[in-house]
Every structure is written in structure tokens, then in C-alpha cells.
Scaffold this motif. Sequence first.
Motif, PDB file in Angstrom:
ATOM      1  N   SER A  67       0.820  -1.211   0.000  1.00 29.48           N
ATOM      2  CA  SER A  67       0.000   0.000   0.000  1.00 29.48           C
ATOM      3  C   SER A  67       0.857   1.265   0.000  1.00 29.48           C
ATOM      4  CB  SER A  67      -0.941   0.001   1.218  1.00 29.48           C
ATOM      5  OG  SER A  67      -0.189  -0.070   2.427  1.00 29.48           O
ATOM      6  N   THR A  68       2.064   1.192   0.572  1.00 30.15           N
ATOM      7  CA  THR A  68       2.970   2.345   0.563  1.00 30.15           C
ATOM      8  C   THR A  68       3.422   2.655  -0.857  1.00 30.15           C
ATOM      9  OG1 THR A  68       3.749   1.863   2.801  1.00 30.15           O
ATOM     10  CG2 THR A  68       5.166   3.239   1.423  1.00 30.15           C
ATOM     11  N   LEU A  69       3.781   1.624  -1.593  1.00 30.07           N
ATOM     12  CA  LEU A  69       4.223   1.812  -2.978  1.00 30.07           C
ATOM     13  C   LEU A  69       3.095   2.328  -3.865  1.00 30.07           C
ATOM     14  CD1 LEU A  69       6.326  -1.455  -3.327  1.00 30.07           C
ATOM     15  CD2 LEU A  69       7.200   0.864  -2.983  1.00 30.07           C
ATOM     16  N   ARG A  70       1.864   2.010  -3.495  1.00 28.53           N
ATOM     17  CA  ARG A  70       0.708   2.423  -4.297  1.00 28.53           C
ATOM     18  C   ARG A  70       0.005   3.665  -3.743  1.00 28.53           C
ATOM     19  NH1 ARG A  70      -2.353  -3.450  -5.057  1.00 28.53           N
ATOM     20  NH2 ARG A  70      -0.847  -4.407  -6.519  1.00 28.53           N
ATOM     21  N   ARG A  71       0.646   4.369  -2.817  1.00 26.24           N
ATOM     22  CA  ARG A  71      -0.045   5.462  -2.127  1.00 26.24           C
ATOM     23  C   ARG A  71      -0.556   6.523  -3.102  1.00 26.24           C
ATOM     24  NH1 ARG A  71      -0.646   6.796   2.871  1.00 26.24           N
ATOM     25  NH2 ARG A  71       0.825   5.181   3.529  1.00 26.24           N
ATOM     26  N   TYR A  72       0.272   6.910  -4.067  1.00 25.16           N
ATOM     27  CA  TYR A  72      -0.149   7.905  -5.059  1.00 25.16           C
ATOM     28  C   TYR A  72      -0.233   7.205  -6.413  1.00 25.16           C
ATOM     29  CZ  TYR A  72       1.127  11.167  -1.369  1.00 25.16           C
ATOM     30  OH  TYR A  72       1.218  11.831  -0.172  1.00 25.16           O
ATOM     31  N   GLU A  73      -1.433   7.129  -6.955  1.00 25.12           N
ATOM     32  CA  GLU A  73      -1.681   6.273  -8.115  1.00 25.12           C
ATOM     33  C   GLU A  73      -0.997   6.757  -9.399  1.00 25.12           C
ATOM     34  OE1 GLU A  73      -6.009   8.270  -9.317  1.00 25.12           O
ATOM     35  OE2 GLU A  73      -5.880   6.196  -8.625  1.00 25.12           O
ATOM     36  N   ASP A  74      -0.649   8.038  -9.486  1.00 23.78           N
ATOM     37  CA  ASP A  74      -0.045   8.550 -10.710  1.00 23.78           C
ATOM     38  C   ASP A  74       1.476   8.450 -10.719  1.00 23.78           C
ATOM     39  OD1 ASP A  74      -2.509   9.186 -11.758  1.00 23.78           O
ATOM     40  OD2 ASP A  74      -2.518  11.204 -10.904  1.00 23.78           O
ATOM     41  N   THR A  75       2.053   7.695  -9.794  1.00 29.78           N
ATOM     42  CA  THR A  75       3.508   7.586  -9.721  1.00 29.78           C
ATOM     43  C   THR A  75       4.001   6.340 -10.447  1.00 29.78           C
ATOM     44  OG1 THR A  75       3.500   6.297  -7.666  1.00 29.78           O
ATOM     45  CG2 THR A  75       3.416   8.702  -7.468  1.00 29.78           C
ATOM     46  N   LEU A 108      10.751   6.361   0.362  1.00 30.27           N
ATOM     47  CA  LEU A 108       9.829   5.552   1.162  1.00 30.27           C
ATOM     48  C   LEU A 108       9.334   6.316   2.393  1.00 30.27           C
ATOM     49  CD1 LEU A 108      11.403   1.961   1.101  1.00 30.27           C
ATOM     50  CD2 LEU A 108       9.427   2.817  -0.177  1.00 30.27           C
ATOM     51  N   ASN A 109      10.218   7.076   3.020  1.00 32.10           N
ATOM     52  CA  ASN A 109       9.806   7.831   4.207  1.00 32.10           C
ATOM     53  C   ASN A 109       8.717   8.843   3.878  1.00 32.10           C
ATOM     54  OD1 ASN A 109      11.510   6.485   5.967  1.00 32.10           O
ATOM     55  ND2 ASN A 109      13.183   7.945   5.708  1.00 32.10           N
ATOM     56  N   PHE A 110       8.808   9.448   2.702  1.00 33.59           N
ATOM     57  CA  PHE A 110       7.747  10.375   2.305  1.00 33.59           C
ATOM     58  C   PHE A 110       6.447   9.625   2.022  1.00 33.59           C
ATOM     59  CE2 PHE A 110       5.244  12.572  -0.910  1.00 33.59           C
ATOM     60  CZ  PHE A 110       5.040  13.804  -0.280  1.00 33.59           C
ATOM     61  N   LEU A 111       6.545   8.494   1.335  1.00 31.93           N
ATOM     62  CA  LEU A 111       5.336   7.732   1.019  1.00 31.93           C
ATOM     63  C   LEU A 111       4.683   7.182   2.277  1.00 31.93           C
ATOM     64  CD1 LEU A 111       6.552   5.749  -2.146  1.00 31.93           C
ATOM     65  CD2 LEU A 111       5.091   7.780  -2.071  1.00 31.93           C
ATOM     66  N   ARG A 112       5.499   6.861   3.278  1.00 30.98           N
ATOM     67  CA  ARG A 112       4.951   6.310   4.526  1.00 30.98           C
ATOM     68  C   ARG A 112       4.276   7.383   5.384  1.00 30.98           C
ATOM     69  NH1 ARG A 112      10.574   3.137   5.350  1.00 30.98           N
ATOM     70  NH2 ARG A 112       9.995   1.106   4.467  1.00 30.98           N
ATOM     71  N   SER A 113       4.996   8.487   5.604  1.00 28.33           N
ATOM     72  CA  SER A 113       4.493   9.461   6.591  1.00 28.33           C
ATOM     73  C   SER A 113       4.648  10.911   6.172  1.00 28.33           C
ATOM     74  CB  SER A 113       5.212   9.243   7.927  1.00 28.33           C
ATOM     75  OG  SER A 113       6.631   9.310   7.749  1.00 28.33           O
ATOM     76  N   GLY A 114       5.069  11.175   4.937  1.00 25.33           N
ATOM     77  CA  GLY A 114       5.209  12.551   4.479  1.00 25.33           C
ATOM     78  C   GLY A 114       6.465  13.236   4.940  1.00 25.33           C
ATOM     79  N   TYR A 132      10.787   8.920 -10.328  1.00 26.20           N
ATOM     80  CA  TYR A 132       9.638   8.098  -9.956  1.00 26.20           C
ATOM     81  C   TYR A 132       8.300   8.826 -10.136  1.00 26.20           C
ATOM     82  CZ  TYR A 132      12.994   4.845  -7.873  1.00 26.20           C
ATOM     83  OH  TYR A 132      14.019   3.945  -7.674  1.00 26.20           O
ATOM     84  N   SER A 133       8.348  10.066 -10.621  1.00 31.78           N
ATOM     85  CA  SER A 133       7.139  10.851 -10.920  1.00 31.78           C
ATOM     86  C   SER A 133       6.226  11.003  -9.701  1.00 31.78           C
ATOM     87  CB  SER A 133       6.360  10.212 -12.080  1.00 31.78           C
ATOM     88  OG  SER A 133       7.150  10.133 -13.238  1.00 31.78           O
ATOM     89  N   ILE A 134       6.822  11.359  -8.567  1.00 28.97           N
ATOM     90  CA  ILE A 134       6.044  11.536  -7.339  1.00 28.97           C
ATOM     91  C   ILE A 134       5.735  13.021  -7.186  1.00 28.97           C
ATOM     92  CG2 ILE A 134       5.950  11.071  -4.858  1.00 28.97           C
ATOM     93  CD1 ILE A 134       8.082   8.927  -5.283  1.00 28.97           C
ATOM     94  N   GLY A 135       4.623  13.457  -7.769  1.00 26.12           N
ATOM     95  CA  GLY A 135       4.246  14.862  -7.783  1.00 26.12           C
ATOM     96  C   GLY A 135       4.138  15.505  -6.413  1.00 26.12           C
ATOM     97  N   PRO A 136       3.460  14.887  -5.439  1.00 25.17           N
ATOM     98  CA  PRO A 136       3.354  15.509  -4.113  1.00 25.17           C
ATOM     99  C   PRO A 136       4.711  15.744  -3.448  1.00 25.17           C
ATOM    100  CG  PRO A 136       1.699  13.803  -4.359  1.00 25.17           C
ATOM    101  CD  PRO A 136       2.599  13.689  -5.561  1.00 25.17           C
ATOM    102  N   LEU A 137       5.656  14.845  -3.650  1.00 24.34           N
ATOM    103  CA  LEU A 137       6.993  15.035  -3.081  1.00 24.34           C
ATOM    104  C   LEU A 137       7.708  16.179  -3.794  1.00 24.34           C
ATOM    105  CD1 LEU A 137       9.331  14.340  -1.257  1.00 24.34           C
ATOM    106  CD2 LEU A 137       9.914  12.436  -2.769  1.00 24.34           C
TER     107      LEU A 137
END
Length: 289
Positions: A67-75, A108-114, A132-137
Motif C-alpha cells: 500500500s505504501t508503494l501504491r499510495r499515489y496512483e499517478d507515480t 519511502l519515508n515520504f510515502l509512509r508518513s510525508g 519516480y514521478s512523485i508529484g506531491p513530493l
Amino acid sequence: MVVVTGQNKVSGNPDDAMSSSDAEDDFQEPATPTATQAGQSLPLLPQQFPEVVPLNVGGMCFTTRLSTLRRYEDTMLAAMFSGRHYIPTDAEGRYFIDRDGTYFGDILNFLRSGDLPPRERVRSVYKEAQYYSIGPLLDSLEDVQPLKGEKVRQAFLGLMPYYKDHLERIIEIAKLRAMQRKARFAKLKVCVFKEEMPITPYECPHFNSLRFERSESETKLFEHHCEVDVSFGPWEAVADVYDLLHCIVTDLSDRGITVDHQCIGVCDKHLINHYYCKRPIYEFKITWW
């Protein structure tokens, strides 16, 4: 009863006639080989992943929840572990990502807890977030130093469309001179000026009228190129000459180039009436080793 197949007549004798099932067997296309039959073929999709996912990122091992790896669906990570793509595993069964894993823990730390990385790692983690195309990060990192300050700096440098080209010219000229002279360093002259028009204290009262009320012939008199290797300017902003010099030195240093500079005077080219160029000229010393 006679069965006709093609143009051949076959008698109804069971011993001589071909049954319809036999005929179908003769003309049946070969079955598509399965993954097992193919030997080296990839597993059939979709790929199934456990709830706790072991990872091998460029030789560095991590463990996290699916679920951590899938937290943001557009990544990219969400797409990789969606089941639509095949992810190879190493000898220990860890899912392998062919990427340097130095900063993957920060991802991973960002995906887990921001959580965001410390300042000295922000630029490097930002590059990984882009991969990794992680827009929120990316958005979060752009709001902290040093990236927040970099956005302001780039807004200033955007006033000079040839800034990057001039940096390349500095490097090329310095390299060519050092190679020609077989020297450890090379020197070149750089002009950095903010004002488009020449100004000295006694010229200020005449500046505005001359600037806005010039004939075409007078305009040509002000078209002047200082005798230097590279010129930066003019620009209209609060940032001054020293701010641009800082940008030049910083960007050259980021490329591993050792540079020193000092002001060696001004351009004394006479232009018109009481007007002289007066643009500051700097000597840049590029050391190669």
C-alpha cells in the motif's frame, strides 16, 4: 451415404472414410504455447504481489508495504506494482529496481508518513522524485530550501535568455586558452552590466531625456560592444551586478570548475557628448587542476 470433402469422394465404408473428428484434428492449428512450455517466457500477467514487499534497489535492500508503494496512483512505483507490469526478482526473491538506491529510503519515508529529507539531501531526493514521478513530493521539496531559493534565482536569470550560452562560452574559451598555452589556468575578461544606458554621476540629469528622445543616428552611437570575451546584461530587476556575479560563480562551481574573479576597471569607450561606456569589467580565472 457418400461424404464429399474438397473434390474427393469418400465412400461410406467406416474403414475407408475419414471421420469428421479426424479431419478436424488434421486441420487444427497448433495451440499457443503456455509460459511453462515456452521455458524462458515471462510469467503471465497480472503479477501478484505480497502485502509486505521485499525490494532490491540497485543492490540496496528495503522492505515496505504494498500500500505504501501504491499510495499515489499517478507515480511510477504505483504503476510498477499495480500488477500490470512484470517486475523481475533477484536470487533471494526481492523485487528488483535497476536504480541507485542511495536516496530510495527518503522516497519511502515520504510515502509512509510525508517526511522530507534534511536540507543537504533535498536536491538529490528531488531528482529521484522526478524519476519516480512523485508529484506531491516534488511540490513539497520545491517549498523548502534550497529549492525554494533556486526558484527565485531562476526567475531572475530568466531575464537573461542567453545566460546558459554565455556560461558555456566562458568554459570553452578558458579550456581552449589553457590547452593552447599548456597552462594550469586561463584568464578571460567578462563584462557584467545592469543598465542598458551608460551612467555616471554627472550624466544622470541628462540620462532620461537622452534615453527616450533619441534619433536613429544617436541610437547607433550607443550600440557598443565592450572589448571582452563575454558580456552579461542588461536587465531590469532589483538584483544588481554582484548578484549576477554570484550566480555565475555558483553555476560554474556546481559543474566542478574552480573560478576566481576580480574587477579590473571599466570600459572607457567614448560614445556621444559626455557619455562614456563605464561598464565594469571583471577578470575571471579558471583553474583546471
